[in-house]
Motif scaffolding. Structure first.
Motif, PDB file in Angstrom:
ATOM      1  N   ASN A 178     -45.196  -5.818 -40.674  1.00 19.83           N
ATOM      2  CA  ASN A 178     -45.484  -5.970 -42.351  1.00 19.83           C
ATOM      3  C   ASN A 178     -46.059  -7.076 -42.054  1.00 19.83           C
ATOM      4  N   TYR A 179     -47.106  -8.031 -42.349  1.00 21.24           N
ATOM      5  CA  TYR A 179     -47.708  -9.311 -42.257  1.00 21.24           C
ATOM      6  C   TYR A 179     -47.448  -9.576 -43.095  1.00 21.24           C
ATOM      7  N   VAL A 180     -46.937  -8.415 -44.125  1.00 26.09           N
ATOM      8  CA  VAL A 180     -46.765  -8.765 -46.195  1.00 26.09           C
ATOM      9  C   VAL A 180     -45.919  -9.150 -46.494  1.00 26.09           C
ATOM     10  N   ALA A 181     -45.016  -8.488 -45.831  1.00 21.17           N
ATOM     11  CA  ALA A 181     -43.508  -8.357 -45.992  1.00 21.17           C
ATOM     12  C   ALA A 181     -43.218  -9.298 -46.996  1.00 21.17           C
ATOM     13  N   PRO A 182     -41.984  -8.771 -47.778  1.00 29.05           N
ATOM     14  CA  PRO A 182     -41.602  -9.963 -48.660  1.00 29.05           C
ATOM     15  C   PRO A 182     -40.052 -10.240 -47.628  1.00 29.05           C
ATOM     16  N   THR A 183     -39.673 -10.176 -46.732  1.00 29.69           N
ATOM     17  CA  THR A 183     -39.000 -11.042 -46.022  1.00 29.69           C
ATOM     18  C   THR A 183     -39.266 -10.242 -44.415  1.00 29.69           C
ATOM     19  N   ASP A 184     -38.680 -11.357 -43.531  1.00 26.94           N
ATOM     20  CA  ASP A 184     -39.124 -11.540 -42.290  1.00 26.94           C
ATOM     21  C   ASP A 184     -38.147 -11.466 -40.544  1.00 26.94           C
ATOM     22  N   ASP A 185     -36.829 -10.383 -41.760  1.00 26.70           N
ATOM     23  CA  ASP A 185     -36.240 -10.457 -41.063  1.00 26.70           C
ATOM     24  C   ASP A 185     -35.791  -9.900 -39.026  1.00 26.70           C
ATOM     25  N   TYR A 186     -35.461 -10.694 -38.843  1.00 22.08           N
ATOM     26  CA  TYR A 186     -35.704 -10.206 -37.418  1.00 22.08           C
ATOM     27  C   TYR A 186     -33.960  -9.742 -36.447  1.00 22.08           C
ATOM     28  N   GLU A 187     -34.474  -8.954 -35.621  1.00 22.10           N
ATOM     29  CA  GLU A 187     -32.793  -9.817 -34.276  1.00 22.10           C
ATOM     30  C   GLU A 187     -33.453  -9.451 -32.769  1.00 22.10           C
ATOM     31  N   LEU A 188     -32.949  -9.522 -32.096  1.00 22.23           N
ATOM     32  CA  LEU A 188     -33.248  -9.926 -30.978  1.00 22.23           C
ATOM     33  C   LEU A 188     -32.693  -8.958 -29.448  1.00 22.23           C
ATOM     34  N   ASP A 189     -31.633  -8.190 -30.243  1.00 23.64           N
ATOM     35  CA  ASP A 189     -30.996  -7.025 -29.196  1.00 23.64           C
ATOM     36  C   ASP A 189     -32.170  -6.052 -29.352  1.00 23.64           C
TER      37      ASP A 189
END
Length: 464
Positions: A149-160
């Motif tokens: 979501n490009y307007v999300a208030p966060t940009d949490d991510y994981e690489l698994d």
């Protein structure tokens, strides 16, 4: 047949050497993997490898050090959906159908997902995914990990999940890693890294406190983007994927500040591209070859060993990557349709590596963008209004704001001498022949595209 121990030893040794040679040959002939990391609304001038002075983007810079930097890459339409549709299809906006922001592509098209799959690739995408429908046109494997979501208030991510995808099997892959940074609302990242008063503002901006405050938030997301690039490149190295993987970094179009995104000036259209390809692309090099986003899919097809796809607008620039050519195309084209982001305000452009012609097709009207210039949202999107307020007393602010709202029918710039496009040469007698030549080529391109001009910047019925 009897063989002596000595003969068996040499026979085993020969088989071992032969197997090793076969393995080396197979490795050397294996098609390269591709990782494409794409920013979202990046002002590429802020990258330190492109001359930026406000932030050191060490991970992105590393790709420039280890690969090829493109100085002349342009999006044909400076907004997210058309740019990504052009990237995936190899077609200009009028031909793929997404010639307005959030307008869907035609559902009878093929894309990079088909073309590379036909050449034996797995094609996946993680992150911003709003240009992946319909599935029949964009048959990507959607990989979890990055925020969609490009307007999300966060940009949490994981690489698994990304790790699982790139190490799944021996089949070559092409994975698009689509970051949402630094797209508005600029709510993530560490703003304490930057001193608003010391920032160097773009020369086409009005210097206000509000602008500097927002710019700090923007740069904090550029830092997040750079960190994501570092995480991906480290993952490739940790898994041994780096040795046979092409890494491409793309900047998309300009930032959501007045005069950049949603315009055809260079601060909106001009992008960035870095390509690291171990053993094929010479490290620490750069090129002024003219390329557009439409050229990337044809180049990927060429890299994968495929034949050119008849009917695509893009052209392969593989010879540029391999150092065999300094030129890719003669002209880059631009299109802007303002609906649904504002009033109808169609613009078209053509450029080479030095000169640029812009045609504003409805110059009698004022330009308006609902995200930046809506009085009802002044408390939330106040950069523009801080400029407009200052324009009442500051001549330079007045010049910049009037230039943004009220545009002539024709603009012509020498981008080498005037990179910020302040000096319109359209009325200069010395350039009339060149303007006429560029105008004819632009007209020819519009006819070839089926582009009727101002009349296509209208409201279209939404598909069910």
């Amino acid at each position: 047949m009897y063989t002596s121990p000595k003969e068996r030893f040499f026979l085993s040794l020969a088989l071992l050497i032969f197997s090793s040679l076969i393995g080396v040959f197979a490795q050397s002939t294996k098609k390269p993997n591709v990782i494409i990391i794409m920013a979202d609304d990046l002002d590429s001038k802020q990258l330190s490898c492109y001359g930026g002075q406000n932030i050191r983007t060490k991970n992105i810079d590393a790709l420039a050090t280890e690969g090829l930097k493109f100085n002349q890459i342009y999006t044909s339409e400076a907004m997210c959906v058309p740019t990504r549709a052009s990237l995936f299809t190899g077609l200009y906006p009028v031909r793929h159908g997404s010639f307005q922001n959030h307008k869907p592509v035609y559902d009878n098209l093929k894309s990079v997902g088909h073309y590379l799959a036909d050449l034996g690739y797995r094609v996946g995408l993680t992150g911003k995914d709003h240009v992946t429908k319909p599935k029949t046109v964009f048959p990507f494997e959607i990989v979890k990990g990055f925020e969609p979501n490009y307007v999300a208030p966060t940009d949490d991510y994981e690489l698994d999940d990304v790790k699982e995808y790139i190490t799944r099997d021996s089949q070559p892959y092409c994975l698009f890693v689509m970051s949402i940074n630094p797209h508005a609302p600029w709510t993530v990242g560490d703003t304490t890294e930057f001193d608003a008063d010391k920032l160097i503002l773009p020369k086409n901006w009005v210097d206000t406190k509000v602008t500097r405050r927002q710019f700090v938030k923007y740069l904090a997301e550029v830092r997040r983007l750079d960190n994501q690039v570092g995480d991906i490149t480290r993952l490739l190295k940790e898994t041994g994927q780096d040795k046979n993987t092409i890494v491409v970094f793309l900047g998309e179009q300009g930032a959501q500040f007045p005069g950049a995104k949603w315009n055809l000036w260079d601060v909106g259209q001009k992008s960035s591209m870095l390509v690291k390809w171990p053993g094929a692309v010479k490290p620490g090099t750069q090129t002024n070859a003219l390329v557009q986003y439409e050229d990337i899919t044809p180049t990927l097809i060429d890299i994968a060993g495929g034949k050119p796809i008849v009917g695509l607008d893009g052209k392969t620039f593989l010879p540029v990557l391999l150092g065999k050519s300094t030129k890719a195309r003669d002209y880059a084209y631009g299109i802007h349709n303002n609906i649904p982001e504002g009033n109808p305000y169609p613009i078209r452009s053509i450029r080479d590596t030095r000169y640029k012609l812009i045609l504003n097709l409805t110059p009698d009207k004022a330009y308006y963008n609902r995200f930046m210039m809506n009085p009802a949202q002044k408390d939330r999107n106040s950069v523009w209004f801080s400029w407009a307020d200052k324009a009442t007393t500051d001549p330079n602010a007045k010049r910049i704001t009037e230039r943004f709202e009220k545009r002539p029918a024709v603009e012509f710039y020498d981008n080498q001498a005037d990179p910020w496009e302040f000096n319109n040469l359209a009325a200069n007698p010395a350039y009339q022949d060149r303007i006429k030549q560029y105008r004819q080529k632009l007209d020819d391109w519009m006819k070839q595209q089926g582009d009727a001009g101002a009349s296509i910047d209208t409201v279209y019925a939404k598909k069910p």
